[in-house]
Design a protein around this motif. Sequence first.
Motif, mmCIF file in Angstrom:
data_model
loop_
_atom_site.group_PDB
_atom_site.id
_atom_site.type_symbol
_atom_site.label_atom_id
_atom_site.label_comp_id
_atom_site.label_asym_id
_atom_site.label_seq_id
_atom_site.Cartn_x
_atom_site.Cartn_y
_atom_site.Cartn_z
ATOM 1 N N LEU A 84 0.832 -1.198 0.000
ATOM 2 C CA LEU A 84 0.000 0.000 0.000
ATOM 3 C C LEU A 84 0.867 1.248 0.000
ATOM 4 O O LEU A 84 0.577 2.220 -0.705
ATOM 5 C CB LEU A 84 -0.938 -0.010 1.206
ATOM 6 N N ASP A 85 1.967 1.216 0.756
ATOM 7 C CA ASP A 85 2.901 2.338 0.755
ATOM 8 C C ASP A 85 3.567 2.516 -0.612
ATOM 9 O O ASP A 85 3.871 3.629 -1.016
ATOM 10 C CB ASP A 85 3.976 2.158 1.833
ATOM 11 N N HIS A 88 -0.630 3.459 -3.644
ATOM 12 C CA HIS A 88 -1.971 3.723 -3.101
ATOM 13 C C HIS A 88 -3.060 3.614 -4.159
ATOM 14 O O HIS A 88 -4.239 3.594 -3.829
ATOM 15 C CB HIS A 88 -2.024 5.123 -2.470
ATOM 16 N N SER A 89 -2.683 3.581 -5.429
ATOM 17 C CA SER A 89 -3.692 3.593 -6.482
ATOM 18 C C SER A 89 -4.221 2.202 -6.822
ATOM 19 O O SER A 89 -5.228 2.089 -7.508
ATOM 20 C CB SER A 89 -3.133 4.246 -7.752
ATOM 21 N N TYR A 94 -5.580 -2.301 -1.045
ATOM 22 C CA TYR A 94 -6.559 -2.012 0.007
ATOM 23 C C TYR A 94 -7.343 -3.277 0.375
ATOM 24 O O TYR A 94 -7.533 -3.593 1.538
ATOM 25 C CB TYR A 94 -7.535 -0.917 -0.436
ATOM 26 N N GLU A 116 -9.814 5.574 4.543
ATOM 27 C CA GLU A 116 -8.842 6.169 3.616
ATOM 28 C C GLU A 116 -9.203 5.822 2.184
ATOM 29 O O GLU A 116 -9.180 6.676 1.304
ATOM 30 C CB GLU A 116 -7.442 5.582 3.868
ATOM 31 N N CYS A 117 -9.511 4.561 1.977
ATOM 32 C CA CYS A 117 -9.847 4.073 0.639
ATOM 33 C C CYS A 117 -11.070 4.792 0.095
ATOM 34 O O CYS A 117 -11.101 5.204 -1.060
ATOM 35 C CB CYS A 117 -10.094 2.571 0.690
ATOM 36 N N GLU A 120 -10.503 8.669 -0.813
ATOM 37 C CA GLU A 120 -9.767 8.961 -2.039
ATOM 38 C C GLU A 120 -10.717 8.939 -3.221
ATOM 39 O O GLU A 120 -11.760 8.319 -3.184
ATOM 40 C CB GLU A 120 -8.671 7.911 -2.252
#
Length: 144
Positions: A84-85, A88-89, A94, A116-117, A120
Motif C-alpha cells: 500500500l505504501d 496507493h492507487s 486495500y 482512507e480508501c 480517495e
Amino acid sequence: MGCHAVDANACRQIDRENSMVDKILFFFIHQILIMRGQFQKAKDLCLRRIEKNPSEKLAYVLLGHTYLKSGEYKQAANQYKILLDMDHSDVMNYYNILQALFRAKEYEQVIQIGTECVKEELSDRRRIVYRNLHPDIYWYVAQS
C-alpha cells in the motif's frame, strides 16, 4: 515439472534473473509449495526474492498470501501495508490489507484504512472492488 519435483534446486533457479518467465516460474513454484502446505519454504522463497529486489511487488503479494494461508494475519497485513505504501492507487492493496486486518480482528484499523480508501477519488473499477469486499468488512467500514 510435477509437484514432487519442487525442491531447493528449483527454488534456487528462479533467483537467477528478473524476466517475465522467471516471475511466472516464481509464481507457480510458490503456489506448489502452498498447495503442499510448505508455508515456511514459500515464505523463504519470497523473502529471498525481496532481498534481491525490494521493489518487486509480486514477492510481497505472494508473501502476504502465504501469511494469510498459514493463519498469520498480522504478518500478512504488514506485507500488504508495504504494498500500500508502494502504490496507493491499486485497489487490490486495500482489499488485501483490509482482509488481513479483519481476520486478525483489528477492526479499528479496518475502519481507518477502509475510510482512507473511501475518501480517495475512486475510479469505477475501485468502487466495484470496494463494494464487493467481504460483507462484514464493508459493514465495519461503512459504519465510520
